[in-house]
Design a protein around this motif. Structure first.
Motif, PDB file in Angstrom:
ATOM      1  N   GLY A 225      -6.468 -12.697   8.734  1.00 15.26           N
ATOM      2  CA  GLY A 225      -6.050 -13.537   8.035  1.00 15.26           C
ATOM      3  C   GLY A 225      -6.716 -13.610   6.480  1.00 15.26           C
ATOM      4  N   LEU A 226      -7.997 -13.048   6.767  1.00 12.24           N
ATOM      5  CA  LEU A 226      -8.661 -12.837   5.687  1.00 12.24           C
ATOM      6  C   LEU A 226      -7.549 -11.335   4.811  1.00 12.24           C
ATOM      7  N   ALA A 227      -7.541 -10.306   5.596  1.00  7.98           N
ATOM      8  CA  ALA A 227      -6.900  -9.408   5.091  1.00  7.98           C
ATOM      9  C   ALA A 227      -4.774  -9.601   4.656  1.00  7.98           C
ATOM     10  N   PHE A 228      -4.525 -10.559   4.707  1.00  7.17           N
ATOM     11  CA  PHE A 228      -3.352 -11.168   4.348  1.00  7.17           C
ATOM     12  C   PHE A 228      -3.523 -12.155   3.098  1.00  7.17           C
ATOM     13  N   LEU A 229      -5.143 -12.400   2.585  1.00  4.14           N
ATOM     14  CA  LEU A 229      -4.907 -13.441   1.127  1.00  4.14           C
ATOM     15  C   LEU A 229      -4.130 -12.858   0.281  1.00  4.14           C
ATOM     16  N   PRO A 230      -4.479 -11.788  -0.473  1.00 12.02           N
ATOM     17  CA  PRO A 230      -3.744 -10.703  -1.682  1.00 12.02           C
ATOM     18  C   PRO A 230      -2.175 -11.550  -1.099  1.00 12.02           C
ATOM     19  N   LEU A 231      -1.732 -11.374   0.015  1.00 13.28           N
ATOM     20  CA  LEU A 231      -0.183 -11.676   0.089  1.00 13.28           C
ATOM     21  C   LEU A 231      -0.024 -13.351   0.164  1.00 13.28           C
ATOM     22  N   PHE A 232      -1.161 -14.147   1.014  1.00 10.56           N
ATOM     23  CA  PHE A 232      -0.921 -15.557   0.540  1.00 10.56           C
ATOM     24  C   PHE A 232      -0.860 -15.521  -0.789  1.00 10.56           C
TER      25      PHE A 232
ATOM     26  N   HIS B 237      -0.643  -5.706  -6.450  1.00  8.10           N
ATOM     27  CA  HIS B 237      -1.437  -3.923  -6.616  1.00  8.10           C
ATOM     28  C   HIS B 237      -2.027  -3.236  -5.462  1.00  8.10           C
ATOM     29  N   PRO B 238      -1.472  -2.511  -5.572  1.00  5.96           N
ATOM     30  CA  PRO B 238      -1.378  -1.132  -3.968  1.00  5.96           C
ATOM     31  C   PRO B 238      -3.454  -1.543  -3.997  1.00  5.96           C
ATOM     32  N   VAL B 239      -3.761  -0.795  -4.979  1.00  5.60           N
ATOM     33  CA  VAL B 239      -5.889  -0.446  -5.752  1.00  5.60           C
ATOM     34  C   VAL B 239      -6.306  -1.635  -5.096  1.00  5.60           C
ATOM     35  N   LEU B 240      -5.681  -3.102  -4.844  1.00  6.69           N
ATOM     36  CA  LEU B 240      -6.181  -4.105  -5.490  1.00  6.69           C
ATOM     37  C   LEU B 240      -6.516  -4.365  -3.899  1.00  6.69           C
ATOM     38  N   VAL B 241      -5.289  -4.461  -3.133  1.00  4.22           N
ATOM     39  CA  VAL B 241      -4.606  -4.627  -2.222  1.00  4.22           C
ATOM     40  C   VAL B 241      -6.112  -3.402  -0.637  1.00  4.22           C
ATOM     41  N   THR B 242      -5.852  -2.057  -1.891  1.00  9.29           N
ATOM     42  CA  THR B 242      -6.753  -1.389  -0.770  1.00  9.29           C
ATOM     43  C   THR B 242      -8.173  -1.696  -0.408  1.00  9.29           C
ATOM     44  N   VAL B 243      -8.721  -1.520  -1.679  1.00  7.97           N
ATOM     45  CA  VAL B 243     -10.265  -2.515  -1.270  1.00  7.97           C
ATOM     46  C   VAL B 243     -10.447  -3.526  -1.020  1.00  7.97           C
ATOM     47  N   TRP B 244      -9.576  -4.248  -0.472  1.00 10.61           N
ATOM     48  CA  TRP B 244      -9.835  -5.674  -0.685  1.00 10.61           C
ATOM     49  C   TRP B 244      -9.359  -5.384   1.541  1.00 10.61           C
ATOM     50  N   LEU B 245      -8.470  -4.424   1.163  1.00 10.85           N
ATOM     51  CA  LEU B 245      -8.584  -4.438   2.937  1.00 10.85           C
ATOM     52  C   LEU B 245      -9.859  -3.492   3.220  1.00 10.85           C
ATOM     53  N   ALA B 246     -10.178  -2.670   2.257  1.00  9.61           N
ATOM     54  CA  ALA B 246     -11.265  -2.049   3.673  1.00  9.61           C
ATOM     55  C   ALA B 246     -12.772  -2.522   3.654  1.00  9.61           C
ATOM     56  N   ILE B 247     -12.908  -3.766   2.725  1.00  7.91           N
ATOM     57  CA  ILE B 247     -13.964  -4.369   2.494  1.00  7.91           C
ATOM     58  C   ILE B 247     -13.908  -5.717   3.807  1.00  7.91           C
ATOM     59  N   VAL B 248     -12.737  -6.432   3.699  1.00  7.95           N
ATOM     60  CA  VAL B 248     -12.608  -6.874   5.823  1.00  7.95           C
ATOM     61  C   VAL B 248     -12.752  -5.811   6.905  1.00  7.95           C
TER      62      VAL B 248
ATOM     63  N   ALA C 152      -6.860   2.888   3.994  1.00  8.48           N
ATOM     64  CA  ALA C 152      -7.460   1.980   4.557  1.00  8.48           C
ATOM     65  C   ALA C 152      -6.590   1.250   5.304  1.00  8.48           C
ATOM     66  N   SER C 153      -5.379   1.200   5.658  1.00  9.29           N
ATOM     67  CA  SER C 153      -4.502   0.234   6.665  1.00  9.29           C
ATOM     68  C   SER C 153      -4.899   0.475   8.189  1.00  9.29           C
TER      69      SER C 153
ATOM     70  N   LEU D 273       0.354  -1.261   0.410  1.00  9.42           N
ATOM     71  CA  LEU D 273      -0.278  -0.215   0.209  1.00  9.42           C
ATOM     72  C   LEU D 273       0.830   1.497  -0.487  1.00  9.42           C
ATOM     73  N   HIS D 274       2.527   1.299   0.055  1.00  9.41           N
ATOM     74  CA  HIS D 274       2.426   2.398   0.695  1.00  9.41           C
ATOM     75  C   HIS D 274       3.160   2.943  -1.198  1.00  9.41           C
ATOM     76  N   ASP D 275       2.541   2.003  -1.996  1.00 18.50           N
ATOM     77  CA  ASP D 275       2.838   2.455  -3.873  1.00 18.50           C
ATOM     78  C   ASP D 275       1.928   3.535  -4.115  1.00 18.50           C
ATOM     79  N   LEU D 276       1.172   3.712  -2.931  1.00 18.72           N
ATOM     80  CA  LEU D 276      -0.725   4.043  -2.798  1.00 18.72           C
ATOM     81  C   LEU D 276      -1.071   4.899  -1.478  1.00 18.72           C
ATOM     82  N   PRO D 277       0.186   6.041  -1.134  1.00 19.99           N
ATOM     83  CA  PRO D 277       0.282   6.719   0.350  1.00 19.99           C
ATOM     84  C   PRO D 277      -1.308   7.212   1.004  1.00 19.99           C
ATOM     85  N   ARG D 278      -1.769   7.392   0.303  1.00 22.01           N
ATOM     86  CA  ARG D 278      -3.284   8.066   0.476  1.00 22.01           C
ATOM     87  C   ARG D 278      -3.553   7.547   0.771  1.00 22.01           C
TER      88      ARG D 278
END
Length: 245
Positions: A137-144, A156-167, A95-96, A85-90
């Motif tokens: 654990g669910l938040a780490f799914l993209p990392l898994f 991809h930071p956009v994918l991880v951002t959206v997924w983290l917001a959903i979780v 999201a974090s 997510l550091h590639d999409l800092p704002r």
């Protein structure tokens, strides 16, 4: 010692979760995830040991919630920010923050309701929202999936951002979710359940990233089942309360 042991395990879980941040700073993503997963395993046994030793206390419950907030809210949020997510800092940082705040809110809601008798989900054997360790654990799914496949798309930071917001939303939602008390295998398949547990453990040793990803996906698939099953129990209770004709 009866009172010290479960709280010491909780403190060890806290140290393990925060150590995951240290590994993430060094770029050791595997050890960062392992440290937080170890915190989840320790968190799963401290309460059971306290009940076994009859050493439950309000102090232990508060310490457990504080440790969970740091290990499963703050630590995963920072690890994922440093990972992608550091590639999409704002938006990535927002999201974090949302994930860490929602984890704290969920635990605060749990503490506020701990002494209430009127808890429909709990009385039916369900939880309210996704629990904090499962949310981590669910938040780490993209990392898994990234570790298992090596595909850069999962980072991809956009994918991880959206997924983290959903979780984060699932953690503070009022959705009924499965708990250990609601999982009751029938007597004639208990041997098969034991064998399945052994195979899952073996898979964690041989293919840990694929296994963790599959377990996360299975949990997500079972969420609609929990919602439907709770609705059925709720209708049965409502029918039982109606006066006889």
């Amino acid at each position: 010692m009866r009172a010290v042991l479960p709280n010491a395990i909780t403190a060890a879980a806290l140290c393990s979760g925060l150590t995951g941040i240290r590994f993430a700073i060094d770029g050791n993503w595997s050890m960062a995830v392992f440290a937080i997963l170890l915190a989840g395993m320790l968190d799963g046994i401290d309460g059971r040991i306290a009940r076994l030793l009859k050493a439950q206390s309000r102090f232990g419950a508060e310490l457990d919630s504080l440790a969970d907030s740091l290990s499963f809210g703050t630590a995963p949020a920072i690890v994922l920010f440093l990972w992608a997510l550091h590639d999409l800092p704002r938006f990535g940082w927002f999201a974090s923050l949302a994930f860490a705040i929602c984890c704290a809110l969920r635990l605060a809601r749990f503490n506020a309701r701990i002494d209430l008798d009127d808890q429909p989900h709990k009385s039916a054997g369900f939880l309210t929202g996704v629990p904090a360790p499962v949310g981590a654990g669910l938040a780490f799914l993209p990392l898994f999936l990234w570790q298992a496949t090596g595909e850069a798309e999962f980072r991809h930071p956009v994918l991880v951002t959206v997924w983290l917001a959903i979780v984060a939303f699932l953690m503070i939602s009022n959705l009924p979710t499965l708990s250990w008390s609601s999982i009751r295998p029938r007597r004639h398949i208990r041997l098969e359940a034991i064998a399945l547990a052994g195979l899952v453990f073996a898979a964690l040793l041989t293919e840990p990233w694929w296994t963790l990803a599959v377990l996360s996906i299975i949990y997500l698939v079972l969420m609609p089942y929990a919602f439907v099953n709770y609705g059925k129990i709720r209708r049965q209770r409502a029918a039982a309360k109606q006066p006889a004709a």
